[in-house]
Design a protein around this motif. Sequence first.
Motif, PDB file in Angstrom:
ATOM      1  N   GLY A   8       6.141 -28.772 -14.885  1.00  0.00           N
ATOM      2  CA  GLY A   8       5.259 -27.806 -14.227  1.00  0.00           C
ATOM      3  C   GLY A   8       5.964 -26.472 -14.091  1.00  0.00           C
ATOM      4  O   GLY A   8       7.174 -26.421 -13.872  1.00  0.00           O
ATOM      5  N   SER A   9       5.212 -25.391 -14.254  1.00  0.00           N
ATOM      6  CA  SER A   9       5.877 -24.093 -14.260  1.00  0.00           C
ATOM      7  C   SER A   9       6.207 -23.622 -12.848  1.00  0.00           C
ATOM      8  O   SER A   9       5.573 -24.026 -11.880  1.00  0.00           O
ATOM      9  CB  SER A   9       5.008 -23.054 -14.978  1.00  0.00           C
ATOM     10  N   ALA A  10       7.219 -22.777 -12.774  1.00  0.00           N
ATOM     11  CA  ALA A  10       7.581 -22.152 -11.500  1.00  0.00           C
ATOM     12  C   ALA A  10       7.817 -20.666 -11.765  1.00  0.00           C
ATOM     13  O   ALA A  10       8.346 -20.295 -12.804  1.00  0.00           O
ATOM     14  CB  ALA A  10       8.835 -22.788 -10.924  1.00  0.00           C
ATOM     15  N   ILE A  11       7.395 -19.853 -10.812  1.00  0.00           N
ATOM     16  CA  ILE A  11       7.514 -18.400 -10.966  1.00  0.00           C
ATOM     17  C   ILE A  11       8.198 -17.833  -9.731  1.00  0.00           C
ATOM     18  O   ILE A  11       7.897 -18.234  -8.607  1.00  0.00           O
ATOM     19  CB  ILE A  11       6.109 -17.771 -11.132  1.00  0.00           C
ATOM     20  N   GLY A  12       9.129 -16.923  -9.958  1.00  0.00           N
ATOM     21  CA  GLY A  12       9.780 -16.244  -8.848  1.00  0.00           C
ATOM     22  C   GLY A  12       9.586 -14.746  -9.000  1.00  0.00           C
ATOM     23  O   GLY A  12       9.676 -14.230 -10.116  1.00  0.00           O
ATOM     24  N   ILE A  13       9.289 -14.075  -7.912  1.00  0.00           N
ATOM     25  CA  ILE A  13       9.120 -12.617  -7.961  1.00  0.00           C
ATOM     26  C   ILE A  13       9.891 -11.975  -6.810  1.00  0.00           C
ATOM     27  O   ILE A  13       9.817 -12.427  -5.664  1.00  0.00           O
ATOM     28  CB  ILE A  13       7.626 -12.219  -7.888  1.00  0.00           C
ATOM     29  N   LEU A  14      10.625 -10.933  -7.146  1.00  0.00           N
ATOM     30  CA  LEU A  14      11.421 -10.210  -6.160  1.00  0.00           C
ATOM     31  C   LEU A  14      10.584  -9.061  -5.611  1.00  0.00           C
ATOM     32  O   LEU A  14      10.095  -8.234  -6.370  1.00  0.00           O
ATOM     33  CB  LEU A  14      12.669  -9.669  -6.868  1.00  0.00           C
ATOM     34  N   ALA A  15      10.375  -9.042  -4.302  1.00  0.00           N
ATOM     35  CA  ALA A  15       9.623  -7.955  -3.679  1.00  0.00           C
ATOM     36  C   ALA A  15      10.588  -7.115  -2.854  1.00  0.00           C
ATOM     37  O   ALA A  15      11.741  -7.498  -2.677  1.00  0.00           O
ATOM     38  CB  ALA A  15       8.519  -8.524  -2.796  1.00  0.00           C
ATOM     39  N   LYS A  16      10.103  -5.992  -2.334  1.00  0.00           N
ATOM     40  CA  LYS A  16      11.040  -5.144  -1.588  1.00  0.00           C
ATOM     41  C   LYS A  16      11.355  -5.739  -0.212  1.00  0.00           C
ATOM     42  O   LYS A  16      12.393  -5.463   0.361  1.00  0.00           O
ATOM     43  CB  LYS A  16      10.500  -3.711  -1.460  1.00  0.00           C
ATOM     44  N   GLY A 107      19.271 -31.648 -17.326  1.00  0.00           N
ATOM     45  CA  GLY A 107      18.066 -31.074 -17.940  1.00  0.00           C
ATOM     46  C   GLY A 107      17.224 -30.312 -16.943  1.00  0.00           C
ATOM     47  O   GLY A 107      16.060 -30.656 -16.713  1.00  0.00           O
ATOM     48  N   VAL A 108      17.802 -29.299 -16.329  1.00  0.00           N
ATOM     49  CA  VAL A 108      17.090 -28.593 -15.256  1.00  0.00           C
ATOM     50  C   VAL A 108      17.269 -27.082 -15.347  1.00  0.00           C
ATOM     51  O   VAL A 108      18.369 -26.599 -15.600  1.00  0.00           O
ATOM     52  CB  VAL A 108      17.619 -29.017 -13.865  1.00  0.00           C
ATOM     53  N   SER A 109      16.192 -26.356 -15.158  1.00  0.00           N
ATOM     54  CA  SER A 109      16.276 -24.911 -14.927  1.00  0.00           C
ATOM     55  C   SER A 109      15.956 -24.635 -13.462  1.00  0.00           C
ATOM     56  O   SER A 109      15.080 -25.285 -12.889  1.00  0.00           O
ATOM     57  CB  SER A 109      15.258 -24.166 -15.786  1.00  0.00           C
ATOM     58  N   PHE A 110      16.646 -23.669 -12.888  1.00  0.00           N
ATOM     59  CA  PHE A 110      16.411 -23.306 -11.494  1.00  0.00           C
ATOM     60  C   PHE A 110      15.986 -21.846 -11.362  1.00  0.00           C
ATOM     61  O   PHE A 110      16.401 -21.009 -12.163  1.00  0.00           O
ATOM     62  CB  PHE A 110      17.698 -23.455 -10.677  1.00  0.00           C
ATOM     63  N   LEU A 111      15.191 -21.571 -10.357  1.00  0.00           N
ATOM     64  CA  LEU A 111      15.029 -20.204  -9.866  1.00  0.00           C
ATOM     65  C   LEU A 111      15.614 -20.193  -8.462  1.00  0.00           C
ATOM     66  O   LEU A 111      15.169 -20.960  -7.604  1.00  0.00           O
ATOM     67  CB  LEU A 111      13.551 -19.815  -9.795  1.00  0.00           C
ATOM     68  N   PHE A 112      16.604 -19.355  -8.233  1.00  0.00           N
ATOM     69  CA  PHE A 112      17.189 -19.262  -6.888  1.00  0.00           C
ATOM     70  C   PHE A 112      16.694 -17.990  -6.213  1.00  0.00           C
ATOM     71  O   PHE A 112      16.740 -16.916  -6.815  1.00  0.00           O
ATOM     72  CB  PHE A 112      18.716 -19.187  -6.959  1.00  0.00           C
ATOM     73  N   ALA A 113      16.236 -18.129  -4.983  1.00  0.00           N
ATOM     74  CA  ALA A 113      15.829 -16.961  -4.208  1.00  0.00           C
ATOM     75  C   ALA A 113      16.699 -16.925  -2.962  1.00  0.00           C
ATOM     76  O   ALA A 113      16.910 -17.964  -2.335  1.00  0.00           O
ATOM     77  CB  ALA A 113      14.362 -17.067  -3.818  1.00  0.00           C
ATOM     78  N   GLY A 114      17.189 -15.743  -2.621  1.00  0.00           N
ATOM     79  CA  GLY A 114      18.028 -15.692  -1.429  1.00  0.00           C
ATOM     80  C   GLY A 114      18.256 -14.278  -0.934  1.00  0.00           C
ATOM     81  O   GLY A 114      17.829 -13.304  -1.554  1.00  0.00           O
ATOM     82  N   LEU A 123      17.027 -12.735  -6.896  1.00  0.00           N
ATOM     83  CA  LEU A 123      16.373 -13.829  -7.623  1.00  0.00           C
ATOM     84  C   LEU A 123      17.203 -14.119  -8.866  1.00  0.00           C
ATOM     85  O   LEU A 123      17.484 -13.207  -9.637  1.00  0.00           O
ATOM     86  CB  LEU A 123      14.949 -13.414  -8.013  1.00  0.00           C
ATOM     87  N   TYR A 124      17.609 -15.368  -9.025  1.00  0.00           N
ATOM     88  CA  TYR A 124      18.406 -15.749 -10.196  1.00  0.00           C
ATOM     89  C   TYR A 124      17.695 -16.862 -10.961  1.00  0.00           C
ATOM     90  O   TYR A 124      17.031 -17.702 -10.360  1.00  0.00           O
ATOM     91  CB  TYR A 124      19.794 -16.258  -9.783  1.00  0.00           C
ATOM     92  N   MET A 125      17.866 -16.842 -12.281  1.00  0.00           N
ATOM     93  CA  MET A 125      17.341 -17.920 -13.091  1.00  0.00           C
ATOM     94  C   MET A 125      18.503 -18.553 -13.844  1.00  0.00           C
ATOM     95  O   MET A 125      19.374 -17.843 -14.338  1.00  0.00           O
ATOM     96  CB  MET A 125      16.315 -17.358 -14.086  1.00  0.00           C
ATOM     97  N   SER A 126      18.537 -19.890 -13.898  1.00  0.00           N
ATOM     98  CA  SER A 126      19.617 -20.548 -14.654  1.00  0.00           C
ATOM     99  C   SER A 126      19.033 -21.620 -15.559  1.00  0.00           C
ATOM    100  O   SER A 126      17.980 -22.171 -15.258  1.00  0.00           O
ATOM    101  CB  SER A 126      20.623 -21.185 -13.699  1.00  0.00           C
ATOM    102  N   ASP A 127      19.718 -21.903 -16.657  1.00  0.00           N
ATOM    103  CA  ASP A 127      19.250 -22.959 -17.559  1.00  0.00           C
ATOM    104  C   ASP A 127      20.351 -24.012 -17.768  1.00  0.00           C
ATOM    105  O   ASP A 127      21.446 -23.860 -17.249  1.00  0.00           O
ATOM    106  CB  ASP A 127      18.754 -22.350 -18.887  1.00  0.00           C
ATOM    107  N   PRO A 128      20.041 -25.100 -18.500  1.00  0.00           N
ATOM    108  CA  PRO A 128      20.989 -26.218 -18.579  1.00  0.00           C
ATOM    109  C   PRO A 128      22.353 -25.855 -19.147  1.00  0.00           C
ATOM    110  O   PRO A 128      23.341 -26.547 -18.890  1.00  0.00           O
ATOM    111  CB  PRO A 128      20.298 -27.210 -19.528  1.00  0.00           C
ATOM    112  N   SER A 129      22.439 -24.748 -19.905  1.00  0.00           N
ATOM    113  CA  SER A 129      23.725 -24.397 -20.487  1.00  0.00           C
ATOM    114  C   SER A 129      24.680 -23.817 -19.448  1.00  0.00           C
ATOM    115  O   SER A 129      25.865 -23.661 -19.704  1.00  0.00           O
ATOM    116  CB  SER A 129      23.522 -23.366 -21.595  1.00  0.00           C
ATOM    117  N   GLY A 130      24.160 -23.464 -18.280  1.00  0.00           N
ATOM    118  CA  GLY A 130      25.006 -22.843 -17.267  1.00  0.00           C
ATOM    119  C   GLY A 130      24.920 -21.332 -17.293  1.00  0.00           C
ATOM    120  O   GLY A 130      25.603 -20.652 -16.534  1.00  0.00           O
ATOM    121  N   ASN A 131      24.092 -20.790 -18.177  1.00  0.00           N
ATOM    122  CA  ASN A 131      23.848 -19.341 -18.126  1.00  0.00           C
ATOM    123  C   ASN A 131      22.989 -19.006 -16.932  1.00  0.00           C
ATOM    124  O   ASN A 131      22.068 -19.749 -16.608  1.00  0.00           O
ATOM    125  CB  ASN A 131      23.073 -18.886 -19.382  1.00  0.00           C
TER     126      ASN A 131
END
Length: 225
Positions: A8-16, A107-114, A123-131
């Motif tokens: 399932g898709s996930a979306i992150g958006i950075l607001a002011k 096998g996981v991608s993350f969106l981190f918000a903090g 807002l950060y996005m990461s993929d399984p390679s560690g990028n």
Amino acid sequence: MEAIGNAGSAIGILAKDGVILVGEKKVTSKLLQTSTSTEKMYKIDDHVACAVAGIMSDANILINTARVQAQRYTYAYQEPMPVEQLVQSLCDTKQGYTQFGGLRPFGVSFLFAGWDKNFGFQLYMSDPSGNYGGWKAAAIGANNQAAQSILKQDYKDDISREEAVQLALKVLSKTMDSTSLTSDKLELAEIFLTPSGSVKYQVCSPDSLNKLLVKFGVTQPPAEA
């Protein structure tokens, strides 16, 4: 990567004035008891949360690792862990699994918000390679290419949190496989600062999510009986 593309898709958006995360719950069968807790959004610490796409069992391990890391940092330095440092430590773990033999990668991608005192909302996005990378708006999971291109067109720089929610719901309504958006297919979480200046992570209740969907015209209001 294949597992993430089907998740399932996930979306992150950075607001002011905050960061929002919206996730799509895949309802695979109508017999499935939809979980009372959130299945896409996880709180890592008081000031960091993440959205997940991919193999959930892998994600749980990484989320637990991240939570422990964050608590260790707080214990050692008496202040919340900087967001990027937390993301980086988690991605170091992921990277190790791509380099040394015998084990498969997570096998996981993350969106981190903090939020932290160095860089404010992030807002950060990461993929399984560690990028990983910092993003203003990002999408992971199914149809993420389509979602990214809509975000690229419609994202404006100092967008407010409410506009960010509207944009995320619009993007999901266009890219999701199912025809109508309802609150049981969605999860919405926000990170923002309270008037007193503390960081708050808040998950939107199904009722207020329904109201938002109707307000933004993404879904039809239920027919009056």
